[in-house]
Design an enzyme around this catalytic site. Structure first.
Site, PDB file in Angstrom:
ATOM      1  N   SER A 484       0.813  -1.212   0.000  1.00 55.91           N
ATOM      2  CA  SER A 484       0.000   0.000   0.000  1.00 55.91           C
ATOM      3  C   SER A 484       0.847   1.264   0.000  1.00 55.91           C
ATOM      4  O   SER A 484       0.572   2.205  -0.751  1.00 55.91           O
ATOM      5  CB  SER A 484      -0.942  -0.003   1.209  1.00 55.91           C
ATOM      6  OG  SER A 484      -0.220   0.035   2.431  1.00 55.91           O
ATOM      7  N   ASP A 485       1.881   1.316   0.848  1.00 59.38           N
ATOM      8  CA  ASP A 485       2.678   2.548   0.899  1.00 59.38           C
ATOM      9  C   ASP A 485       3.524   2.723  -0.351  1.00 59.38           C
ATOM     10  O   ASP A 485       3.694   3.845  -0.841  1.00 59.38           O
ATOM     11  CB  ASP A 485       3.532   2.608   2.165  1.00 59.38           C
ATOM     12  CG  ASP A 485       4.350   1.362   2.415  1.00 59.38           C
ATOM     13  OD1 ASP A 485       4.257   0.403   1.628  1.00 59.38           O
ATOM     14  OD2 ASP A 485       5.097   1.330   3.420  1.00 59.38           O
ATOM     15  N   CYS A 486       4.052   1.624  -0.890  1.00 61.15           N
ATOM     16  CA  CYS A 486       4.800   1.714  -2.147  1.00 61.15           C
ATOM     17  C   CYS A 486       3.890   2.168  -3.283  1.00 61.15           C
ATOM     18  O   CYS A 486       4.300   2.946  -4.152  1.00 61.15           O
ATOM     19  CB  CYS A 486       5.430   0.366  -2.480  1.00 61.15           C
ATOM     20  SG  CYS A 486       6.690  -0.158  -1.298  1.00 61.15           S
ATOM     21  N   THR A 487       2.653   1.684  -3.273  1.00 62.92           N
ATOM     22  CA  THR A 487       1.682   2.121  -4.275  1.00 62.92           C
ATOM     23  C   THR A 487       1.387   3.606  -4.121  1.00 62.92           C
ATOM     24  O   THR A 487       1.342   4.356  -5.106  1.00 62.92           O
ATOM     25  CB  THR A 487       0.390   1.299  -4.147  1.00 62.92           C
ATOM     26  OG1 THR A 487       0.694  -0.085  -4.356  1.00 62.92           O
ATOM     27  CG2 THR A 487      -0.658   1.749  -5.146  1.00 62.92           C
ATOM     28  N   GLU A 489       3.268   5.959  -2.709  1.00 66.05           N
ATOM     29  CA  GLU A 489       4.418   6.792  -3.063  1.00 66.05           C
ATOM     30  C   GLU A 489       4.639   6.801  -4.575  1.00 66.05           C
ATOM     31  O   GLU A 489       5.009   7.837  -5.150  1.00 66.05           O
ATOM     32  CB  GLU A 489       5.676   6.305  -2.331  1.00 66.05           C
ATOM     33  CG  GLU A 489       5.593   6.330  -0.808  1.00 66.05           C
ATOM     34  CD  GLU A 489       5.370   7.721  -0.225  1.00 66.05           C
ATOM     35  OE1 GLU A 489       5.703   8.714  -0.910  1.00 66.05           O
ATOM     36  OE2 GLU A 489       4.862   7.815   0.913  1.00 66.05           O
TER      37      GLU A 489
END
EC number: 5.4.99.50
Length: 767
Positions: A484-487, A489
């Site tokens: 989720s966080d990589c998506t 960012e």
């Protein structure tokens, strides 16, 4: 000399890719590379690390940096700046330091647009791979003499002064780390009295002084049983029959956190098969060296629950031990005898291997992480030693190697996208587009090519997988696992690039692919407003009572995280500004609920617990920036006020912040020894305060922090490596070597942009 190769697949017929290997980074030894100046620099870096190894544990990741800087003939043309005592930070000084950092780190961009970097630190990654290759007969194929030398170097350089090895490079000695690294040295050719600084005998003494290898935690008992160094009867049951249970049951593997599921999937297969390798003379020697009593006299039943106190972070609840005892005494004897071994056990093993093959194929045999990769590879070999599944695994082993001045180590699996997305935002904040057009265009292209284009194959829900189309992974597209966080960012980067001229940074990502990313984020949000990492959260918390590990916490089910929530809120706020009509109500509800979650999970002292970085400083940066994006300010939000007070209260005399990794397992703020500052953490705190509006109230703490960053910059524009900054699952650190560049640069860029240049402390240059 070791060389880092970028986006290459080689000629191996068993390797394949979804995007022409964009983001792939592998190390090869080039015997023809004998430049005496470069070799001298490498040897100097090794010696410097060795001499300071007990003070600064993470490497400075210098080998590939030396290579890239030499290949690009980088020269720092901007003079170093210092802000003297009593002197105010000038606009010129802030700009010079920022530009020096940007030009230096831009020169380290890889040909495919990403920024390589070490992402390692756990001391239990390499030994299982070496054991697996030893068992399968491929150790000499994969490990050249140079591989052996650098692997041993890493083990020697990270041995603690008491002779043991930690769970991770910053940690105290543990039985898990010490036994695994001891075995690794012996398999790589060291004798019982061998190794640099008597490494082997010192390690053996630590093991025997602490009760011998039977006190190793459960993961260690599994590997020792596979190696014939423990008996499987000394392990708690890991029945593959769990995969046959109805998926609606609360303890079904489908309910597990993906990493937990992916570890115990191949472990359960190997346990169900009771696989043990062929007993060699070396293994017989190791039996004598690792145990405090003769091997054939050990009462294996009594050691199942034994765990060295140095390893125990999460003691098993009594309920859990009762469950294991019940399975051990009643269920396993039935499942391993006729007729149930034919009716149920064999069926369970086939079902388990079906899932292993599915996960392998959908990650291009990279698998979700280093621990899981080796277990799945061994399971494939046990099923068919000459099969294509195992050969495909071998082809992807090089993806995990990393070489630095402290030797060769195994990465978690790589942080290519994560580091790149962060640095892109730092570059864009620097307002230096005209000077770094090519750098930005290459990074934009890399991020677009790294987005996951499809969901997992086939009926992925029946394989307990979730949507991934539109997501980004932590590393590269081939890895396949959505985060989720990589998506978030990645989405932020693409949205920011879409605001720029395409002739400068390339064509913007098509809206449909942005919508795919938004769909992933909306899909993952929990009812409480928080964001999990990989898959939807919401399973029963009581399942954590079944945590079978002794050294991690909160690993059984998926949880929500402050960092993931903040990243997603920031991304969707920006998306809403640019695409106000797309799923408007859902996006608005997401932002509202996400902000509320950030407020709800704040600690009483105003901090937030950071799950993936050290620790409360990291959490505060994310939370304050997320709340700011959602419209929360110091004036209208008590959580922002408390968060600001927390950061200001822990600022140090030199203007910086410095937090020990011990905050993570202790769950309370612990400063670094001697109240040292850490530049990465200083950067997090500085940005958090700026986004919370500190410049409008009292910019003095910000100027003090910026002064520390400027004065700490090295002559070439680099920043010094300090204490480790990453962590996972509360008790294991992770070295993000890129952080020492990304965050000081980013913080200086944000500082220069938002700290009013007309203020008394930072002023525009006179005309």
């Amino acid at each position: 000399m070791w060389k880092l190769k970028i986006a290459e697949g080689g000629s191996d017929p068993y390797i394949y890719t979804t995007n022409n290997f964009v983001g792939r980074q592998i190390w090869e030894f080039d015997p023809q590379a004998t430049d005496p100046q470069q070799l001298a620099k490498v040897e100097a870096a090794r010696l410097n690390f060795y001499n300071h190894r007990h003070k600064i544990k993470p490497s400075s990741d210098l080998l590939w940096r030396l290579q890239f800087l030499e290949e690009k003939d980088f020269r720092q043309n901007i003079a170093q700046v210092k802000v003297e005592d009593g002197e105010e930070v000038s606009y010129e000084a802030a700009t010079a330091a920022l530009k020096r950092g940007v030009h230096f780190y831009s020169a380290l961009q890889a040909s495919d647009g990403h920024w390589p970097a070490e992402n390692a630190g756990p001391m239990f990654f390499m030994s299982p791979l070496v054991m697996c290759l030893y068992i399968t007969g491929h150790l000499n194929t994969i490990f050249t003499e140079e591989h052996r030398r650098e692997t041993l170097r890493y083990i020697y350089y990270h041995q603690n002064e008491d002779g043991g090895w930690g769970f991770h490079i910053e940690g105290q000695s543990t039985m898990f780390g010490t036994v695994l690294n001891y075995i690794c040295m012996r398999l790589l050719g060291e004798g019982p009295e061998g190794g640099q600084d008597n490494a082997v005998s010192r390690g053996r003494k630590w093991i025997l002084d602490h009760g011998g290898a039977t006190a190793i935690p459960s993961w260690g008992k599994t590997w020792l049983s596979i190696m014939g160094l423990c008996d499987w009867s000394g392990c708690n049951p890991m029945p593959p029959e769990f995969w046959l249970l109805p998926s609606y049951l609360p303890m079904h593997p489908a309910k597990m956190w993906c990493y937990c599921r992916m570890v115990y999937m191949p472990m359960s297969y190997l346990y169900g098969k009771r696989f043990t390798t062929h007993i060699t003379p070396l293994i017989l020697q190791l039996r004598e060296e690792l145990h405090t009593q003769p091997y054939d006299q050990i009462n294996w039943k009594k050691v199942r629950h034994v765990c060295c106190k140095e390893d125990t972070y999460y003691p098993h609840p009594i309920l859990q031990d009762l469950i294991w005892d019940t399975l051990y005494l009643t269920t396993e004897p039935l499942l391993t005898r006729w007729p149930l071994n034919k009716l149920i056990r064999e069926r369970a093993l086939k079902k388990t291997m079906k899932h292993i093959h599915y996960e392998d194929e959908n990650s291009r045999y990279i698998v979700i992480g280093a621990v899981e990769k080796v277990l799945c590879m061994l399971a494939c070999w046990v099923e068919d030693p000459n099969g294509d599944y195992f050969k495909k695994h071998l082809a992807r082993v090089p993806d995990y190697f990393w070489v630095a001045e402290d030797g060769m180590k195994i990465q978690s699996f790589g942080s290519q996208h994560w580091d790149t997305a962060f640095f892109v935002q730092a570059l864009l904040a620097s307002d230096m587009t005209d000077e770094i057009r090519t750098t930005l265009a290459k990074a934009h292209d890399c991020i677009k090519k790294s987005q996951v284009k499809d969901n997992p194959s086939g009926d992925f829900r029946s394989m307990y997988r979730h949507i991934s189309k539109g997501a980004w992974t932590f590393s590269d597209q081939d890895h396949g696992w959505q985060l989720s966080d990589c998506t978030a960012e990645g989405l932020k980067c693409c949205l920011l690039f879409s605001l720029m001229q395409p002739e400068v940074v390339g064509e913007a990502m098509p809206p449909e692919r942005l919508y795919d990313s938004v769909n992933v984020l909306l899909y993952l949000q929990s009812k409480n407003g928080g964001m999990p990492g990989w898959e939807p959260a919401g399973e029963s918390e009581w399942l954590e009572l079944l945590n079978p590990t002794e050294f991690f916490e909160n690993i059984v089910i998926e949880h929500e995280y402050v960092e993931c929530t903040s990243s997603a809120v920031q991304a969707l706020v920006l998306f809403k500004k640019l695409y106000p009509l797309h799923r408007r109500k859902e996006v608005e509800r997401f932002i509202t609920n996400g902000a509320k979650y950030l407020e709800d999970i704040q600690m009483p002292d105003g901090s937030w617990y950071g799950n993936w970085g050290v620790c409360f400083t990291y959490g505060a940066w994310f939370a304050l920036e997320g709340l700011s994006a959602a419209g929360k300010t110091y004036n209208n939000c008590a959580a922002v006020r408390k968060g600001v007070d927390f950061l200001l209260n822990i600022q140090l005399e030199d203007g910086g912040w410095g937090e020990s990794y011990q905050s993570c397992p202790d769950k309370k703020y612990v400063p670094l020894e001697d109240n040292r500052s850490n530049l990465v953490q200083t950067s997090w705190a500085l940005m958090g305060l700026i986004y919370a509006g500190q410049a409008d109230r009292d910019p003095t703490p910000l100027h003090r922090a910026a002064k520390l960053l400027i004065n700490s910059q090295l002559e070439d524009g680099d920043f010094p490596q300090q204490e480790i900054a990453g962590v996972f699952k509360m008790n294991c650190t992770l070295h993000f070597a890129a952080y020492r560049n990304i965050f000081p640069i980013w913080a200086l860029a944000v500082y220069r942009r938002f700290c009013n240049p007309n203020s008394e402390a930072i002023s525009k240059p006179s005309k």
